[in-house]
Enzyme design. Structure first.
Site, short mmCIF file in Angstrom:
data_model
loop_
_atom_site.label_atom_id
_atom_site.label_comp_id
_atom_site.label_asym_id
_atom_site.label_seq_id
_atom_site.Cartn_x
_atom_site.Cartn_y
_atom_site.Cartn_z
N ASP A 9 68.14 -46.37 -111.83
CA ASP A 9 67.54 -47.05 -113.24
C ASP A 9 68.28 -46.93 -114.16
O ASP A 9 69.13 -45.76 -114.37
CB ASP A 9 65.97 -46.02 -113.50
CG ASP A 9 65.11 -46.72 -114.30
OD1 ASP A 9 65.43 -47.20 -115.43
OD2 ASP A 9 63.77 -46.62 -114.01
N ASP A 10 68.37 -47.57 -115.33
CA ASP A 10 69.26 -47.54 -116.31
C ASP A 10 68.78 -46.57 -117.57
O ASP A 10 69.59 -46.43 -118.38
CB ASP A 10 69.50 -49.02 -117.11
CG ASP A 10 68.20 -49.71 -117.48
OD1 ASP A 10 68.23 -50.14 -118.63
OD2 ASP A 10 67.07 -49.58 -116.65
N ASP A 53 64.91 -50.02 -109.84
CA ASP A 53 64.27 -50.29 -110.95
C ASP A 53 64.63 -51.97 -110.80
O ASP A 53 65.54 -52.44 -110.42
CB ASP A 53 64.71 -49.76 -112.24
CG ASP A 53 63.97 -50.28 -113.32
OD1 ASP A 53 62.85 -50.76 -113.08
OD2 ASP A 53 64.70 -50.34 -114.40
N MET A 55 64.12 -53.97 -114.12
CA MET A 55 64.64 -54.48 -115.23
C MET A 55 65.64 -53.82 -115.56
O MET A 55 65.73 -52.65 -116.25
CB MET A 55 63.62 -54.40 -116.29
CG MET A 55 62.29 -54.86 -116.00
SD MET A 55 62.45 -56.91 -115.53
CE MET A 55 63.02 -57.71 -117.21
N ASP A 329 72.19 -26.50 -66.06
CA ASP A 329 72.82 -26.59 -64.61
C ASP A 329 71.62 -26.09 -63.71
O ASP A 329 70.93 -25.08 -63.84
CB ASP A 329 73.93 -25.50 -64.49
CG ASP A 329 74.40 -25.55 -63.29
OD1 ASP A 329 75.77 -26.30 -63.25
OD2 ASP A 329 74.09 -25.10 -62.17
N ILE A 330 71.51 -26.68 -62.65
CA ILE A 330 70.51 -26.17 -61.53
C ILE A 330 71.10 -25.03 -60.67
O ILE A 330 72.15 -25.06 -60.08
CB ILE A 330 70.37 -27.26 -60.59
CG1 ILE A 330 69.41 -28.64 -61.42
CG2 ILE A 330 69.03 -27.04 -59.71
CD1 ILE A 330 69.31 -29.87 -60.45
N ASN A 337 72.21 -28.51 -51.07
CA ASN A 337 72.64 -29.50 -50.38
C ASN A 337 73.02 -28.98 -48.72
O ASN A 337 73.13 -29.69 -47.94
CB ASN A 337 74.19 -29.82 -51.10
CG ASN A 337 73.72 -31.00 -52.15
OD1 ASN A 337 72.89 -31.67 -52.24
ND2 ASN A 337 74.57 -30.88 -53.23
N ASP A 346 70.00 -35.37 -53.75
CA ASP A 346 69.74 -36.19 -54.73
C ASP A 346 68.25 -36.29 -55.27
O ASP A 346 67.93 -36.71 -56.19
CB ASP A 346 70.17 -37.73 -54.16
CG ASP A 346 71.66 -37.72 -53.71
OD1 ASP A 346 72.42 -36.79 -54.38
OD2 ASP A 346 72.29 -38.63 -53.23
N GLU A 372 75.30 -31.20 -60.77
CA GLU A 372 74.20 -30.86 -61.12
C GLU A 372 74.01 -30.31 -62.62
O GLU A 372 73.12 -29.76 -62.99
CB GLU A 372 73.75 -29.50 -60.23
CG GLU A 372 74.19 -28.41 -60.39
CD GLU A 372 75.76 -28.11 -59.75
OE1 GLU A 372 76.20 -27.10 -59.26
OE2 GLU A 372 76.33 -29.38 -59.24
#
Length: 456
Positions: A9-10, A53, A55, A329-330, A337, A346, A372
């Protein structure tokens, strides 16, 4: 919700008044006193929204808005015209210039805050898409020229109104440029959105047969309606309903009596935004499919994470907002596995990935880091909040066995999680990852099945 607001705004007193109001609500405020200064500040300050603004000497607000929206780098930034002009023709001129809304001075505080929060929330979703697309562009997977476009094709619009005369008026005003369907019941609206592939939904909040706000809430909860813009129609002066609508994620609004030209302009604006967001999502999808998704789990892979993390850290530095990094991490996964085979391993990894996705936000980035190990990058998030999310995930994994396809048919697993937070402008992705990894090591060393946050 915090955000950086650029006030233009001015007149100094107007700027100071808006600055004081916004600061009291914990917004960060940047100021400019002319159109050219506004354009310069946008480049350097990276605002979340512009209050502009109209104007002003030299370059008025309409021209400033046109320039903002014509620049692919700034076109996504919401612009709200804040001015003494209050005629429908003035609002239409602002909307045609690309403005997202038009607030009349003196500005009602509740209306100002509700609209700023609503537009910033919508911008955050666009920002995340832009960030992910930028990652794809950096990897050469997306052509930047395919995203930004000013063309607007006809849209499919669903009008929800139970007053026949009102529905007919809206249809007549919009059918010149769009395909319009009208429904007048709650149930039919949900059915049409589920299967209609609409570009915009217009909901009258003055319906007699059911609650329009409840319908908006239901539409936002539908997967098919999550990304469809909603424009509500409210009675003039019904500020409570309007604020509630904006809080639940409605994109735009019209007040009765509705000006035809304003209706058409706001619809065009929403269709333009929908097309832009659709192109972003399409390009992001192309990037993911190209080479950055882990084939086993469907999460992002390590390659994508490395590139995207650099972008997120740069954004964190620029906005001074925190960034949390989780690595998990698992526990004793090698035994899975060795005991049951890699195919069962998996299946465990796939289920763990699903649980991660179910427990993080849409703006968070979940990746399989390797083996993992998994990571989650959480923008605009501090350690306490990240810790709460991590602990919730840890408890979910511990309490719910993983179902597998053969004997023993279900396995109990636990996870360890390390957390680190970005630490200032000199921080790097490598340093952040190292601190999170050290926190994970601490979790394992002190007994596993726990969450540890980096103390730095």
């Amino acid at each position: 919700m915090t955000a950086r607001v650029l006030v233009v705004d001015d007149i100094l007193s107007n700027v100071k008044l808006l600055e004081a109001k916004l600061t009291s609500e914990y917004f960060e405020v940047v100021t400019a006193f002319s159109g050219m200064e506004c354009l310069d500040k946008i480049e350097g300050a990276d605002p979340d929204i512009v209050l502009l603004d109209v104007m002003m000497p030299g370059m008025d607000g309409f021209e400033v808005c046109r320039r903002i929206k014509a620049n692919p780098k700034t076109a996504h930034i919401p612009v709200v015209m804040v001015t003494a002009l209050d005629q429908p023709s003035d609002r239409v001129a602002g909307l045609d210039a690309g403005a997202d809304d038009f607030l009349t001075k003196p500005v009602d505080d509740a209306a100002l805050f509700a609209r700023v929060r609503s537009l910033v929330r919508l911008k955050m979703m666009t920002d995340e898409l832009r960030m992910r697309e930028a990652t794809g562009q950096g990897m050469g997977l997306v052509d930047p020229a395919t995203t930004f476009s000013e063309s607007i094709s006809a849209g499919r619009i669903l009008m929800i109104e139970d007053r026949p005369d009102s529905a007919a008026w809206f249809s007549s005003a919009l059918r010149k440029e769009n395909d319009v369907a009208c429904v007048d019941t709650f149930e039919e609206a949900l059915v049409r959105v589920r299967g209609g592939d609409f570009d915009l939904v217009i909901v009258s909040l003055g319906m007699r047969g059911f609650d329009g706000l409840r319908l908006c809430s239901q539409l936002r909860s539908l997967p098919e309606g999550r990304h469809v813009p909603i424009l509500v129609v409210v009675s003039d002066g019904d500020r409570r309903k309007l604020n509630q609508a904006l809080e639940m994620g409605v994109n735009d609004y019209l007040t009765r009596p509705v000006d035809t030209n304003e209706l058409v302009a706001r619809v065009r604006t929403q269709l333009r935004k929908k097309r832009y967001a659709d192109r972003l999502r399409h390009n992001v999808q192309l990037s993911l499919e190209a080479a950055i998704t882990d084939q086993l789990t469907g999460l992002h892979n390590r390659r994508y994470m490395a590139r995207h993390l650099d972008n997120l850290i740069e954004q964190s530095h620029r906005t001074a907002k925190p960034l949390a990094f989780l690595i998990m991490d698992i526990d004793y996964f090698k035994k899975v596995n060795d005991s049951y085979g890699h195919d069962i391993g998996d299946e465990v990894l796939q289920e763990f990935a699903r649980r991660i996705s179910a427990n993080v936000r849409g703006c968070d980035l979940a990746c399989r880091y390797g083996g993992e190990e998994f990571v989650v990058v959480m923008p605009d998030t501090d350690v306490p909040f990240a810790y709460a999310i991590a602990e919730r995930l840890r408890k979910t994994v511990e309490s719910t066995p993983v179902m597998v396809s053969r004997d023993p048919h279900k396995l109990g697993i636990t996870i360890s999680i390390g957390i680190a937070q970005s630490a200032g402008k000199n921080d790097t992705a490598e340093a952040l990852l190292h601190r999170a990894d050290q926190a994970l090591y601490s979790a394992k060393r002190t007994g596993r099945n726990r969450v540890v946050a980096d103390a730095a």
